[in-house]
Design a protein around this motif. Structure first.
Motif, short mmCIF file in Angstrom:
data_model
loop_
_atom_site.label_atom_id
_atom_site.label_comp_id
_atom_site.label_asym_id
_atom_site.label_seq_id
_atom_site.Cartn_x
_atom_site.Cartn_y
_atom_site.Cartn_z
N SER A 84 5.46 0.23 -3.70
CA SER A 84 4.93 -0.46 -4.88
C SER A 84 5.72 -0.09 -6.12
O SER A 84 5.94 -0.93 -7.01
CB SER A 84 3.43 -0.16 -5.04
N ILE A 85 6.18 1.15 -6.17
CA ILE A 85 7.02 1.56 -7.31
C ILE A 85 8.30 0.73 -7.35
O ILE A 85 8.70 0.20 -8.40
CB ILE A 85 7.38 3.07 -7.21
N VAL A 111 0.81 -1.22 0.00
CA VAL A 111 0.00 0.00 0.00
C VAL A 111 0.84 1.26 0.00
O VAL A 111 0.32 2.35 -0.20
CB VAL A 111 -0.99 0.04 1.18
N SER A 112 2.13 1.12 0.23
CA SER A 112 3.02 2.27 0.15
C SER A 112 3.26 2.57 -1.32
O SER A 112 3.60 1.67 -2.09
CB SER A 112 4.34 1.95 0.85
N ARG A 113 3.08 3.84 -1.69
CA ARG A 113 3.32 4.18 -3.10
C ARG A 113 4.78 3.90 -3.48
O ARG A 113 5.06 3.25 -4.47
CB ARG A 113 3.00 5.65 -3.35
#
Lengths: 555, 555
Positions: B276-277, B271-273
């Motif tokens: 996830s990147i 859920v961390s942007r």
């Protein structure tokens, strides 16, 4: 004793209450058959999900959220439990008496179904006094609820008019409104005019147990002068309220004369209204409290109706500075003594707790209560964990409430944003109830209640799968959740969009995360071992390519 | 390196920010002399009380609440700390370098005065890395703050535009607004257009440290395609932001390739942007994260400016179901490894933490963080203690935040009511900040911070003495406290009345309690012994009178 002999409701003003299902859900009933031949309808709130399944939630809202119910506040709710009454056991009709005799009442079967436990478990917990089912025989309109540390944490909402504000219809609507959003019990703390009539209307229309603090009405009868109170006036008031159907009553019988000076040196003295009234009486008369000296008579009255004691903490701390002091704990020990007297009369007992307590002193409150009061259900007001945020005391107290509930408190008395500043209006009541529902649920999850976490998981799955409507409908307050989403992305297609309003369509961790999951599955990268083997293979390739591990992708 | 060479602010739109003192208070400065001959002005918010005394509060609001300050957002704030710069120690200008060399910097003296501790204590805590003072040399406008478990718990407010909403002036105002209500640091998480310009404006006008997540801007540079990211693009972005004066940067260097499949099986994945990147990049390239492999180069860049690492928890749980799982703790152990590398470069480090954690799993997060990361300051996002209340996640998370702070978390990242649903507006930012201030303060009180409880006691005394205005002015949000009181009792005399709006003039526990106190004092009933002696005397009287203990007062 009958429930309806006291007032003709039809003579008072017509007024409306909020009805209809909560957004995205509808009422269903589980049918429970009893050996007596009764069919009990245990209510649930069913959320139909867009993936074809459904999720049922505990429901306190009564017939008001049932589309098929015929609501008439002048008639009051159907008196369903009139048919449930069992014959007395040794002259007693209390749930405690039946439980101790090994009898499972319809009320016990009802709450067992509501909680997802066995009726035998309910009976055993009631028998030893670790749980109570507050059900005055004269309040047959209510749906039984159980309060105890081994059940879902319950919440209470206070309503009531005062000399300054509010009217009867407003208070009835507040009761309906509070139970709509999840209040498990409601206390009518009215102190102004038309106390009797307000209470009558509330009880006749309430699907949840109703609590009161009878000393407030007794004080009105002596024009607000505490020194003019007496056992006889109090006793008459108790009987009047018992006849109406009050399910539990706060009795500040632990404020003893010798404890009063302990509170005089505090930063905030005595902040409980009942406590200060009794302290004033004790000092003025220089006698022991009539609530204490007449306690056994009180027990006998309560036993006749099955009224549950809520032994009040008249010396609870009113500030962080006064938490866990000698005044508070001296009274708690006396409440323990009274608990055992009440139990010997087969009367159910809860114990009220603070108040204002810093986080490091919360656990001790539960430990001492359980020790002194034989694990009688603890019922706390918050506690607030700091004094510096008037206007936000629903939050300062939810922080304490969640923690004290985790440690074993069975019911939490809500605090609204208006605490210390004014009387709550309709919006404040809702915010208070929702805040306390989430605090109670956080405690249920932490305590490992078997069904609690299913709800979190169901909502989280909906969130991860971008099922926006399901996320709204599964939340404690679907209307607010949806309206907040609308503020950023009001268009209808956004409710099914595979991105959210925080980052927009291009940049979304949930979306990337789903891509990662798919990619990992497609490439067999679903274990650490597979990944590490893949890395080793790649490593060999890179070594052959001259050890240039990090080729620039963009120049 | 200079602070102002990147943009000419005067070319952009004129806009206003909120200025002027907070109701009932005014700015004062404590003067601190340094051995270098500097005079540091340490800000406080002074509340003048109606009883003639005053109470000073910690103040984060910068010159905006100073009536005498000249505010011009195009010029930016005065670059006060330009004069504070000491000569490098072994080529390093970090607070950690100075502390390790035994040097007390002006920044250390400043925060020591703010916190009420000795400069030596500050130096020692920074030297061992248990506290950080995020102060990029290119952000000389800021007032230093210290983040560590042995200091007041700090809070961060996130702001930033996205592809969907908001503008540059709005974001600057959000920063001023957030610090007005108590944000100790602000993170600019912009992901939309004009990222560089937004950040420039925020930094030049910010009295508090500014944090960023540089990968967001790096991603914009490759049109949102994470697979096109590279170390070189990231490095350029870091330097661009370092030059502007960003004080701390979130770096998700612990998301290793082999951890990614651990998250693929979760209920809510990653859920961390940033997480996830990086996961997407690792999987697409089947290579180890460039943030991890280039970490030492990052340290060298950070060291040149004194940028503090905020090592990001890219695999933090996004739901109760995923809390404390192997993905989360595997990453935490890697962050511990990186902490020690950064410290060997004399770079300051904080560690970011979750997220969503049920109450029973909160303490373990702090324990493992301290163990793995050598007590580097923990900086957590909440955590939310249940998933069922979207629209109220400032509260679900404040419950977790207060607890994790009590266990040792040094800084809390706020959550607003819009979490999971939309971007916060001005009101949401205020509610989020106030909610987190009260949670942080509740933790300070529970931890026994020497000055924390004074505030609660001061407000409680005002409450008990019916000093209404003092009660409003001492609260975290005086405007809201007063407006709530006005809703029930709007008249001006009510602000000095010796009763409150809950019960009206006749029926007030505080008033009765004061009567009790006075009565007890007048009659010498100020100890348990005096009371008991009095009772014994009375008892004898009653015995003489025929043992009729309870004469009815009213018949």
């Amino acid at each position: 004793m009958t429930a309806m002999d006291s007032h003709d409701l039809s003579t008072t003003d017509v007024h409306q209450v909020t009805t209809g299902p909560i957004m995205g859900s509808h009422k269903v009933y589980s049918e429970v058959q009893t050996p007596e031949g009764l069919t009990l309808g245990v209510p649930r709130r069913r959320v139909e999900l867009t993936n074809g399944s459904h999720f049922d939630l505990y429901d306190t809202s009564g017939p008001y959220t049932d589309d098929t119910a015929d609501i008439d506040v002048h008639q009051g709710l159907t008196r369903t439990r009139l048919d449930w009454a069992l014959d007395p056991v040794n002259g007693s009709v209390t749930q405690a008496s039946y439980a101790k005799a090994g009898i499972i009442t319809p009320e016990m079967r009802f709450v067992a179904s509501r909680e997802g436990v066995t009726p035998e478990f309910v009976r055993d917990e009631v028998a030893i006094g670790r749980a109570v089912i507050p059900v005055n025989r004269n309040h047959p309109e209510s749906e039984p609820t159980i309060i105890g540390k081994n059940f879902l944490v319950k919440i209470n909402a206070n309503i009531g008019n005062s000399a300054v504000t509010s009217s009867v219809p407003e208070e009835v609507e507040k009761m309906v409104w509070a139970t709509r959003w999840g209040a498990d019990t409601v206390m009518d703390l009215s102190t102004g005019k038309r106390i009797h009539e307000t209470r009558e209307r509330i009880i006749r229309n309430s699907p949840v147990p109703i609590g009161t603090v009878p000393i407030y009405q007794a004080l009105e009868k002596v024009d607000g002068d505490p020194t003019r109170l007496s056992w006889e006036i109090y006793r008459q008031t108790i009987i009047e309220q018992a006849e109406q159907g009050v399910d539990y009553m706060t009795v500040h019988a632990g404020v003893l004369l010798r404890y009063v000076p302990l509170a005089a040196r505090r930063v905030t003295g005595i902040v409980s209204r009942g406590g200060s009234i009794m302290a004033a009486w004790c000092l003025a008369h220089h006698e022991e409290s009539f609530l204490y000296t007449h306690f056994e008579e009180l027990c006998e009255i309560f036993r006749g109706y099955d009224i549950t004691f809520s032994l009040g903490d008249g010396l609870r701390p009113g500030s962080i500075a006064d938490a866990n002091d000698e005044a508070q704990f001296a009274e708690l020990r006396t409440l323990g003594e009274l608990t055992h007297i009440a139990r010997s009369h087969d009367v159910q007992v809860m114990i009220e707790g603070p108040g204002h307590v810093p986080m490091d002193k919360i656990a001790e409150n539960v430990r001492l209560e359980e020790e002194s009061c034989g694990e009688a259900p603890f019922y706390t007001l918050g506690p607030l964990t700091t004094d510096i945020a008037p206007g936000y005391d629903h939050i300062t107290s939810a922080i304490g409430a969640a923690q004290i509930a985790r440690h074993g408190t069975a019911m939490l008395c809500y605090v609204t944003p208006k605490e210390h500043l004014g009387l709550p209006d309709r919006d404040d009541v809702k915010v208070g109830v929702i805040t306390y529902k989430l605090a109670a649920h956080a405690a249920d999850v932490a305590k490992g209640h078997p069904k609690a976490r299913e709800w979190d998981d169901e909502l989280s799955k909906a969130r991860f799968e971008f099922r926006w409507r399901d996320q709204f409908h599964l939340s404690l307050d679907p209307e607010t959740a949806r309206s907040f989403h609308d503020q950023t992305l009001p268009a209808e297609p956004a409710k099914t969009a595979h991105f959210c309003s925080m980052c927009g369509p291009k940049f979304c961790s949930m979306k990337i995360s789903q891509d990662v999951r798919r990619y990992a599955e497609e490439n067999g990268l679903d274990t650490v071992e597979a990944i590490e083997k893949g890395m080793a293979d790649k490593s060999a390739e890179f070594a052959e390519g001259g050890n240039r591990l990090y080729l620039p992708l963009v120049d």
